[in-house]
Design an enzyme around this catalytic site. Structure first.
Site, short mmCIF file in Angstrom:
data_model
loop_
_atom_site.label_atom_id
_atom_site.label_comp_id
_atom_site.label_asym_id
_atom_site.label_seq_id
_atom_site.Cartn_x
_atom_site.Cartn_y
_atom_site.Cartn_z
N ILE A 202 0.92 -1.12 -0.06
CA ILE A 202 0.30 0.16 -0.09
C ILE A 202 0.79 1.43 -0.06
O ILE A 202 1.73 1.52 1.46
CB ILE A 202 -0.59 0.14 1.28
CG1 ILE A 202 -1.51 -0.86 1.06
CG2 ILE A 202 -1.55 1.45 1.51
CD1 ILE A 202 -2.89 -0.72 0.30
N HIS A 203 0.82 1.51 -1.04
CA HIS A 203 1.14 3.35 -0.92
C HIS A 203 1.02 4.74 -1.82
O HIS A 203 1.35 5.77 -1.41
CB HIS A 203 3.25 2.99 -1.47
CG HIS A 203 3.15 2.52 -3.24
ND1 HIS A 203 2.63 1.81 -4.16
CD2 HIS A 203 3.23 4.04 -3.79
CE1 HIS A 203 2.51 2.08 -5.37
NE2 HIS A 203 3.18 3.04 -5.15
N ARG A 204 -0.29 4.56 -1.96
CA ARG A 204 -0.78 4.88 -2.86
C ARG A 204 -1.40 6.64 -2.24
O ARG A 204 -2.15 6.66 -1.47
CB ARG A 204 -2.02 4.65 -3.96
CG ARG A 204 -2.31 3.80 -5.06
CD ARG A 204 -1.21 5.02 -6.33
NE ARG A 204 -0.99 4.07 -7.28
CZ ARG A 204 0.02 4.15 -8.48
NH1 ARG A 204 -0.15 5.46 -9.04
NH2 ARG A 204 0.53 3.37 -8.88
N ASP A 279 -2.35 -1.52 -3.95
CA ASP A 279 -2.85 -0.35 -4.73
C ASP A 279 -1.72 -0.14 -5.67
O ASP A 279 -2.01 0.83 -6.57
CB ASP A 279 -3.04 0.83 -3.88
CG ASP A 279 -2.15 1.15 -2.76
OD1 ASP A 279 -1.01 0.96 -3.22
OD2 ASP A 279 -2.19 1.82 -2.11
#
Ligand code: UD1
Ligand code: UDP
Length: 360
Positions: A202-204, A279
């Protein structure tokens, strides 16, 4: 020999440049420029080593900052070095701020601009990546689209000249490295076993920078009742801290949070996972290449073919239960459609088109 300045700077660009550089250097003089947008060893250095990416000719060391400051710093330094190097063309990858800075610097100096991964669209202009892609595509002179959808997206915006559908360079990278990954690392390091865990990333910004979404995502992952390995992007680590979300081992249960892993470790995790929750753009495709069901925690994706083929589904964790969706999806395996993203020879096709465009 004709000279090409290649501009990279983030983790996914390191994965993409590796297969292209290998082929490009047989015919062109490549000057490699690293903006330094990503700089931690586990976000950048380890990729240079593992993927045997040539040492950059320029390390701009720009690092982190707001969009304006980061892109602006890059632009100033790129303009200087392009004026000095006087390349025959400039090559950029993907949709990050490093891509946009390279595109602006080259196009304002009237240097031919070539864009790998052109034509991707989420149709969500709140995403910084969408703005970067649109602007880069519109000033590019040679555009390499990974899919037919990308070619159509470009055509819908009036871009039809010098557009080539070549497949996806991340597939080239994965094919080249998959067997190396199997022999180099062991799942034991992560305390999980084959096909009995989920991999998550997850990083967006649209997920990490909204505390409600971020909490919903981590609560969903902790509620899965399955081992989940999550290599944590530094942006997400910072935002978890800011939002006071407790992901300590005591609280996280079967969610195992680790530092970002190397590309080869990532391939090992992807190819052995039961499913992948992400993501990331690159990881959605890699899930497909690895024939693993993917759960994308975003309202839309640029990689629509993975969804159409039945291997990827979009999940909104604020309104849907991730565990139910996963359980449902895992009941059957969709048919695998070969070559959705090319045949693993995108780099060769790209270099051949560059040769035609620039002359050998
Ligand atoms: C960038 C790209 C995104 C891409 C992602 C790949 C833009 C606008 N976004 O997002 O499209 O999917 O890279 O991973 O270009 N940080 C570190 N160490 C590092 C790098 C970053 O600690 O080596 C931290 C910093 O606090 C920084 C934050 O992560 O402010 C975000 O980094 P940044 O490069 O601005 O954006 P990403 O979220 O990585
Ligand atoms: N990746 C990696 N280690 C990690 C997370 C991702 O090697 O801990 C790789 C992943 O396999 C893919 C690329 O980084 O090749 C994707 O980058 P990222 O998710 O950061 O960016 P995006 O593709 O969303 O722009």
């Amino acid at each position: 020999m004709r000279k090409i300045v290649t501009i990279i700077g983030t983790r996914p660009q390191l994965v993409k440049v590796a297969p292209v550089s290998r082929v490009l250097r047989k015919q062109f003089h490549e000057v490699l420029v690293n903006t330094g947008q990503h700089y931690d060893y586990n976000m950048a250095g380890v990729f240079f080593e593992e993927l045997q990416i040539p040492r950059p000719d320029y390390d701009l060391g720009v690092g982190s900052g707001s969009h304006g400051r980061q892109t602006g710093e890059m632009l100033i330094r790129l303009e200087e070095l392009l004026l000095k190097e006087k390349p025959d063309a400039v090559l950029v990858y993907g949709d990050t701020n490093s891509t946009l800075a390279g595109a602006l610097a080259a196009s304002k100096l009237h240097m031919p601009l070539m864009h790998i991964e052109a034509g991707l669209r989420s149709f969500n202009k709140r995403m910084p990546e969408e703005l970067n892609r649109i602007m880069t595509d519109h000033v590019s002179d040679l555009l390499f689209a990974p899919t037919d959808t990308a070619v159509q997206n470009l055509a819908a915006e009036g871009i039809t000249r010098n557009v080539h559908q070549v497949g996806d360079v991340m597939y080239d990278a994965m094919i080249y490295n998959a067997s190396v990954a199997r022999n180099k690392y062991d799942l034991k390091r992560f305390g999980v076993t084959e096909n009995a865990f989920f991999l998550a990333t997850i990083h967006r910004a649209e997920n990490t920078d909204d505390p409600v979404r971020l909490r919903a995502i981590f609560e969903s992952l902790m509620a899965l009742n399955a081992d989940v390995v999550l290599p944590l992007h530094p942006r997400t680590r910072n935002r978890l801290k800011d939002s006071g979300i407790d992901v300590s081992t005591a609280n996280a249960g079967r969610l195992k949070i680790v530092d970002p892993v190397s590309y080869l470790e990532m391939l090992l995790l992807e190819t052995n996972a039961r499913g992948i929750i992400t993501d990331s753009g690159g990881v959605q495709k890699e899930a497909y290449f690895a024939r693993k069901p993917c759960f994308t925690l975003r309202p839309q994706t640029e990689w629509v073919e993975t969804v159409q083929a039945g291997w990827n589904c979009l999940v909104d964790v604020t309104t849907e239960r991730l565990s139910d969706i996963i359980a449902d999806k895992l009941k059957d395996t969709p048919k695998y459609v070969e070559n959705l993203y090319g045949d693993g020879k995108a780099a060769e096709k790209i270099v051949s088109h560059i040769t035609d465009f620039l002359g050998g």
